[in-house]
Design a protein around this motif. Structure first.
Motif: not given
Lengths: 184, 586
Positions: B13-16, B19-33, B38-40
């Motif tokens: 579900v998280l992966e899905h 998948s709507f988060i495309q911007s690099d900055k946002d992806r980096n932010a997500v991975s820091m939660v 980070y793993e997913i």
């Protein structure tokens, strides 16, 4: 931050010649250049002597200023091939065995000896003397160039003006490999 | 393995959601939660962006993101565009391609900017990635048409080949014939940088004819005007088109053919090219002008009256690139005709002339700023400026995000008051609260940097030349600009003090470039020693910096953060100041 730091010891200012600012004290450098030696793009290796020979252009060009990319400058002068005009004639220079290319502005030089001396300084190698009969025999390196027809020639074989207008790129070959190019 | 909280989502579900988060900055932010996010996130990141190819190693990227399909890499510093970075400095893409070739047979997209790309790299791409779709090379060099031939021959699913502003060794135009006759998937082709005179028109025409999904076609100067009609006839679906040389003997049949074919291009939104343009053939594009949103006339050497006529036909223009032949009068017409204008770039037709050759002044920029409510991005070359004009511009256009002004003569003062332009640029940073990019010029003291440090809180990139009085200027910027990522400085009296006092700031930025400034070799060594996560590179073609006294200023300095350590591909004129450089101090 204090304003009264004595920064003079390491201060470096580049005022343009003719500007109102007083002369700055330049830090001594091995290849010392005066302010009027701010050169046009690409020619970092000309000697002091060359600048005395050349009449200063009406407007001195600073490297990389104004910040216009070279393909824009080339296009304003006319077709890409005809690189005449005030902004130089750049050719790539490669040296056998060296991993990187350089670009030089042929317009800065007035004769073969000037060009060869500059190449020797730029790449830290010896080219030696040219003779019509034997080319650069006896030298470690021999300068060659590709002309408009795609042929590789020995630098010095044709009159200077002809060389300038036909040279597309330079390649400094190891002396042993250049023998076949010498004109007899 | 810790127990999952009762209310957390399953990975799928998280992966899905991710998948709507495309911007690099946002992806980096997500991975820091948290660690599990980070793993997913790392397993499902499909697009990787590396702003500095030396900040991280290919192996590190591959280890963290095992399944990416698209990579974007940037190499040389921006000032390389203006010949300030010597040839051979670096930025080689081959090590990246070599590592990815083994790990990612399914790689689809490679986008490179200011990198050295060899034919060997292109051949390796062609051989290694079976589903390769997109190759965008922006301001790259080091390859020839042989490398392009390899791409054309092998990449059966290629959709996009874009060589914008590259320096290509044009050995032969026949590389185009290497696209097999069965190949039809091309959507975008930009070969505007190629120079070869002997162009393979028939191969080009056949290619265009069979690629019915072609949306973008940017030709090179070698394609003559009378060939355009034939090409466009077979591609009426084009959305973006770049002409070749736009001049020919004036012939009514050629003209009407051309005008007719442009009329049939109902989807055309963007035009470019127009090398050597003559006014007689310009009206041929009038049928498409009302739909145009983007127009690049930066090679078009036609005069103001012709430019005015043309621009008046384009009410929906959002983006205009033009030479200063447009003059103030043309910009006034632009301001009244093109209310949707968002981006304007005005280039100098005679950058090295001592005297102005056209009547283009600060008035043109004022007119456009007052008249175009959506204007947010400007690159403007001119020969005079005033604080008054800059304040007017700032007040009327607080929505600027990119403001790059180049007053051609360095250190030019306000032409009305003879004062520095500090107040004018100060107004720009004060009113334009979303300003992300700024380039300064003209006569400027430390005061302008005080304004910038105080107000420019969203500023990400700053370019400075021939400005400032002392280290205080640099200190204001480094200590005040919270969002600063890239700083490039040339010919300014900034030295050791500000740099060393703000060393920690440098780790929060992508890079700092300083050339012809006053930073000593000793300071560079100290910085390299104290900051292990910074690569401090001294570029000096005069010879080794330790052959001169330590307090001598270095010629060029490039500092960037990196987790890959010092690089190993440096040419002889680049020295890296690493931790043990301190041991060599006498």
């Amino acid at each position: 931050m204090e304003n009264d730091l004595n920064l003079k010891a390491t201060e470096l200012r580049l005022g343009l010649p003719g500007s109102d600012e007083p002369e700055r004290q330049m830090i001594p450098r091995p290849n010392k250049r005066t302010l009027s030696d701010i050169v046009s793009e690409g020619s970092r290796s000309t000697t002091e002597e060359d600048h005395q020979d050349t009449a200063p252009p009406a407007k001195l060009q600073i490297v990389g200023w104004p910040p216009v990319r070279s393909y824009r400058k080339n296009c304003l002068q006319g077709k890409k091939d005809e690189v005449e005009g005030g902004t130089g004639m750049y050719v790539k220079v490669s040296v056998d065995g060296a991993p990187y290319l350089r670009k030089i502005d042929l317009k800065v030089y007035r004769s073969y000896p000037q060009l060869l001396l500059a190449l020797e300084n730029m790449f830290k190698l010896t080219i030696g003397a040219y003779s019509e009969r034997e080319g650069y025999n006896g030298s470690d390196y021999a300068p060659t160039y590709e002309d408009r027809d795609g042929d590789w020639m020995l630098v010095g074989d044709v009159p200077w003006e002809m060389f300038i207008s036909s040279c597309k790129r330079l390649r400094i070959m190891k002396g042993s490999e250049a023998r076949g190019l010498g004109c007899v | 393995m810790h127990k999952k909280m009762a209310f957390s989502f399953p990975d799928e579900v998280l992966e899905h959601v991710f998948s709507f988060i495309q911007s690099d900055k946002d992806r980096n932010a997500v991975s820091m939660v948290c660690k599990s996010w980070y793993e997913i996130e790392r397993w499902c990141r499909r697009k990787v962006f590396v702003g500095n190819c030396y900040a991280v190693s290919p192996r590190m990227v591959i280890r963290r993101f095992p399944e990416f399909r698209s990579i974007e890499l940037k190499g040389k510093p921006h000032f390389a565009d203006f010949n300030l970075v010597p040839d051979g400095w670096g930025g080689y893409v081959f090590p990246w391609i070599a590592e990815m070739a083994g790990a990612y047979p399914w790689l689809e997209e490679i986008r490179l900017k200011r990198m050295v790309v060899t034919d060997e790299s292109l051949e390796l791409i062609a051989k290694s990635f079976k589903n390769f779709k997109v190759l965008v090379l922006s301001s790259c060099e080091g390859f020839s048409t042989d490398g392009l031939a390899a791409i054309a021959a092998s990449c059966k699913n290629l959709k996009e080949l874009d060589l914008r502003d590259c320096e290509v060794d044009d050995l032969s135009a026949h590389w185009l014939s290497h696209f097999p006759e069965t190949y039809t998937s091309l959507v975008s082709l930009n070969i505007s940088c190629l120079g070869s005179d002997e162009a393979s028109f028939s191969a080009l025409e056949r290619l265009v004819r069979r690629c019915t999904n072609l949306k973008t076609l940017r030709l090179n100067r070698a394609v003559p005007l009378d060939k355009i009609a034939n090409i466009l006839r077979h591609a009426p679906q084009l959305v973006e088109f770049g002409t070749g040389t736009y001049t020919a003997d004036v012939r009514p049949d050629v003209y009407s053919d051309l005008a007719g074919v442009f009329s049939s291009c109902k989807e055309l939104k963007s035009l470019s090219g127009f090398w050597d343009v003559i006014p007689d053939y310009v009206p041929a594009i009038y049928p498409v002008c009302s739909k145009l949103t983007s127009l690049n006339l930066s090679y078009a050497t036609i005069q103001s009256p012709d430019l005015i006529k043309l621009v008046s036909h384009c009410p929906n223009l959002q983006r205009l690139l033009v030479l200063d032949y447009i003059e103030d009068s043309g910009l006034e017409v632009l301001a009244s005709s093109c209310k949707d204008l968002q981006e304007l770039r005005v280039f100098p037709s005679d950058p090295f002339g001592a005297e102005p050759n056209v009547s283009l002044t600060e008035q043109g920029l004022v007119a456009v700023s007052l008249g175009c409510p959506k204007l947010q991005s400007v690159l403007y070359f001119c020969r005079r400026m005033s604080n008054e004009a800059l304040v007017t511009i700032a007040r009327s256009r607080p929505n600027f995000t990119r403001f790059r002004l180049c007053i051609i003569e360095p250190k030019t003062a306000d032409y009305l008051t003879l004062e520095p332009l500090d107040v004018g640029f100060g107004a720009i940073v004060q009113y334009c609260k979303d300003l992300r990019r700024l380039s300064l010029s003209g006569l400027l003291t430390d005061r302008v940097f005080e304004y910038i440090g105080t107000y420019a809180k969203k500023l990400e990139m700053l370019s400075v030349a021939f400005a400032g009085d002392s280290d205080l200027g640099l200190h204001h910027v480094l200590s005040g600009c919270e969002s600063l990522r890239k700083l490039e400085i040339r010919d300014c009296p900034f030295g050791d003090k500000a740099l060393l006092a703000n060393a920690a700031k440098l780790e929060t930025m992508r890079s700092l470039w300083m050339s012809s400034c006053a930073v000593s070799f000793a300071a560079c060594k100290l910085l390299g020693q104290k900051m292990p996560r910074l690569n401090v590179e001294v570029i000096d073609e005069r010879g080794p910096p330790d052959s001169r006294p330590e307090n001598c200023p270095v010629d060029k300095l490039y500092i960037y953060r990196s987790i890959a350590g010092p690089r190993f591909d440096m040419p002889p004129f680049v020295w890296t100041m690493d931790e043990d450089s301190g041991l060599r101090l006498s």
